[in-house]
Write a protein that holds these residues in place. Structure first.
Motif, PDB file in Angstrom:
ATOM      1  N   ALA A 139       0.966  -1.265  -0.038  1.00 19.71           N
ATOM      2  CA  ALA A 139       0.018   0.042  -0.074  1.00 19.71           C
ATOM      3  C   ALA A 139       0.935   1.160  -0.076  1.00 19.71           C
ATOM      4  N   TYR A 140       0.411   2.311  -0.594  1.00 17.97           N
ATOM      5  CA  TYR A 140       0.956   3.612  -0.573  1.00 17.97           C
ATOM      6  C   TYR A 140       2.184   3.963  -1.287  1.00 17.97           C
ATOM      7  N   VAL A 141       3.279   3.182  -0.816  1.00 18.07           N
ATOM      8  CA  VAL A 141       4.693   3.312  -1.441  1.00 18.07           C
ATOM      9  C   VAL A 141       5.294   1.906  -1.712  1.00 18.07           C
ATOM     10  N   SER A 142       6.387   1.764  -2.418  1.00 21.82           N
ATOM     11  CA  SER A 142       6.732   0.620  -2.959  1.00 21.82           C
ATOM     12  C   SER A 142       7.344  -0.109  -1.953  1.00 21.82           C
ATOM     13  N   ASN A 143       7.867   0.464  -0.717  1.00 19.59           N
ATOM     14  CA  ASN A 143       8.526  -0.300   0.244  1.00 19.59           C
ATOM     15  C   ASN A 143       7.464  -0.571   1.388  1.00 19.59           C
ATOM     16  N   TYR A 144       6.263  -0.409   1.293  1.00 15.05           N
ATOM     17  CA  TYR A 144       5.495  -0.892   2.536  1.00 15.05           C
ATOM     18  C   TYR A 144       5.103  -2.237   2.714  1.00 15.05           C
TER      19      TYR A 144
END
Ligand code: ZN
Length: 392
Positions: A139-144
């Protein structure tokens, strides 16, 4: 006769003078104890306990680290919460230098959010209400990439990783971070950045619906959550997930305490007003040694006074049993704050810092923690120096 009389009078006079002498000495001591600024060699006086989130070491040499830590110590920092990845040698090396400079040293390592790595099975990552895994569809950002707190493999991994760090003599304690689910609701100050209006719990950000979580919940409550139209209305399902995180904290508390080490955590403000609602942290149930609420007012579109309100909530929620250290988010470039659109670069301006420290301490905080010392400008440090040598 005359002489005798004189002598008696004189004795009285000396006695009077001596009393005066002790009275003056006592007064001087009282004044010295209350003098706000500690001068070299004077009697030790009150100072707000100061912590700092810091990371590295990058390519810094031992000498550079030493100079940096000496500088921070001089400026009033007492303890570092240091993120050096998961590399034991880094914590050994940096911890030794920090401790030689008189700083406390805690290893600051994220818990549920983990980078993809060989030791972590792709099936151990959390799954959202749409059935998407945080492994390949975060979710939200590629490293979440968040892990599922129900799985035995995840628990074993965390126990092993934190045990090795807690074993190091250079480390005073473990500082947990991302000890939570992904934000089911994002802090309002971030909505614009991500183009979202998070007025309720949406399936894309709601975790964990993996088979283990849903079947364990069914066995415990009789409710098949995958059959429920609006799971956000099921209180037992919320509580089940608070408990999953609390359980991980208990396991890791045991890991630290069995080694004679402290354990503490960065938590969302609250717990009731924010942390439980948006990241499912029921942190007033945790048995850790200190709490570091991230009282980052700009993320909630609040001012510095609000820091006092949430500090009071925190202290009250844990019945003032453990230290609450108020986390302060510093603006790295005050001149640009008004025009900066990314909230990651907002934060306390120098003119707000004194109020943030005062509000924290007057409402029961046992200290403050800077995010981060590197973001502090000269102006911030000037305000900081005046604010930390006061008893609130
Ligand atoms: Zn799960």
């Amino acid at each position: 006769m005359k002489n005798k009389k004189f002598s008696k009078k004189n004795n009285h006079y000396i006695f009077y003078r001596l009393n005066r002498f002790y009275l003056v000495l006592f007064t001087l001591l009282v004044v010295a104890c209350n003098t706000p600024r500690q001068k070299e060699g004077s009697i030790k006086k009150y100072k707000v306990p100061c912590y700092a989130w810091s990371s590295g070491p990058g390519s810094a040499t031992d000498e550079e680290l030493k100079a940096n830590f000496m500088n921070l110590k001089t400026k009033g920092i007492d303890v570092l919460l240091y993120n050096g990845g998961q590399n034991y040698d880094t914590y050994k090396r940096v911890g030794k230098i920090a401790k030689a400079e008189g700083l406390g040293f805690h290893a600051w390592i994220p818990t549920m959010k983990q980078n993809l790595q060989e030791e972590l099975n792709p099936e151990w990552y959390a799954v959202n209400r749409k059935g998407e895994s945080a492994y390949d569809k975060p979710a939200y950002v590629s490293n979440y990439h968040f892990l599922c707190p129900s799985l035995p493999g995840v628990k074993d991994y965390l126990i092993d990783m934190y045990s090795k760090i807690a074993d190091l003599k250079e480390v005073d304690g473990i500082h947990l971070d991302y000890i939570r689910f992904p934000d089911v609701i994002l802090a309002p100050g971030l909505w614009e950045k991500y183009g979202l209006v998070m007025d309720k719990e949406y399936p894309s950000y709601d975790y964990c619906y993996c088979d283990t979580c849903t079947s364990n919940f069914k066995a415990q409550s009789g409710i098949d959550i995958t059959d429920v139209k609006d799971p956000s209305q099921v209180q037992e399902w919320k509580q089940f997930r608070y408990n999953l995180i609390t359980n991980i904290v208990s396991i890791l508390t045991d890991v630290a305490h069995r080694r004679g080490k402290q354990i503490n955590a960065a938590v969302f403000p609250g717990p009731n007003s924010i942390a439980k609602k948006i990241v499912r942290q029921e942190w007033d149930k945790w048995s850790i040694d200190a709490f570091f609420p991230m009282n980052y007012n700009d993320f909630y579109l609040e001012d510095a006074k609000w820091i006092g309100t949430v500090t009071k909530e925190a202290v009250t929620a844990i019945k003032n049993n453990k230290p609450v250290i108020s986390g302060l988010f510093i603006c790295p470039d005050p001149a640009k704050k008004a025009t900066e659109t990314d909230p990651e670069y907002h934060g306390l301006l120098p003119e707000e810092l004194e109020e943030a420290i005062r509000e924290s301490m007057q409402n029961g905080a046992a200290g403050i923690c800077l995010f981060t010392p590197d973001r502090m400008t000269e102006e911030h440090w000037k305000v900081f120096e005046n604010a930390i040598y006061k008893k609130y």
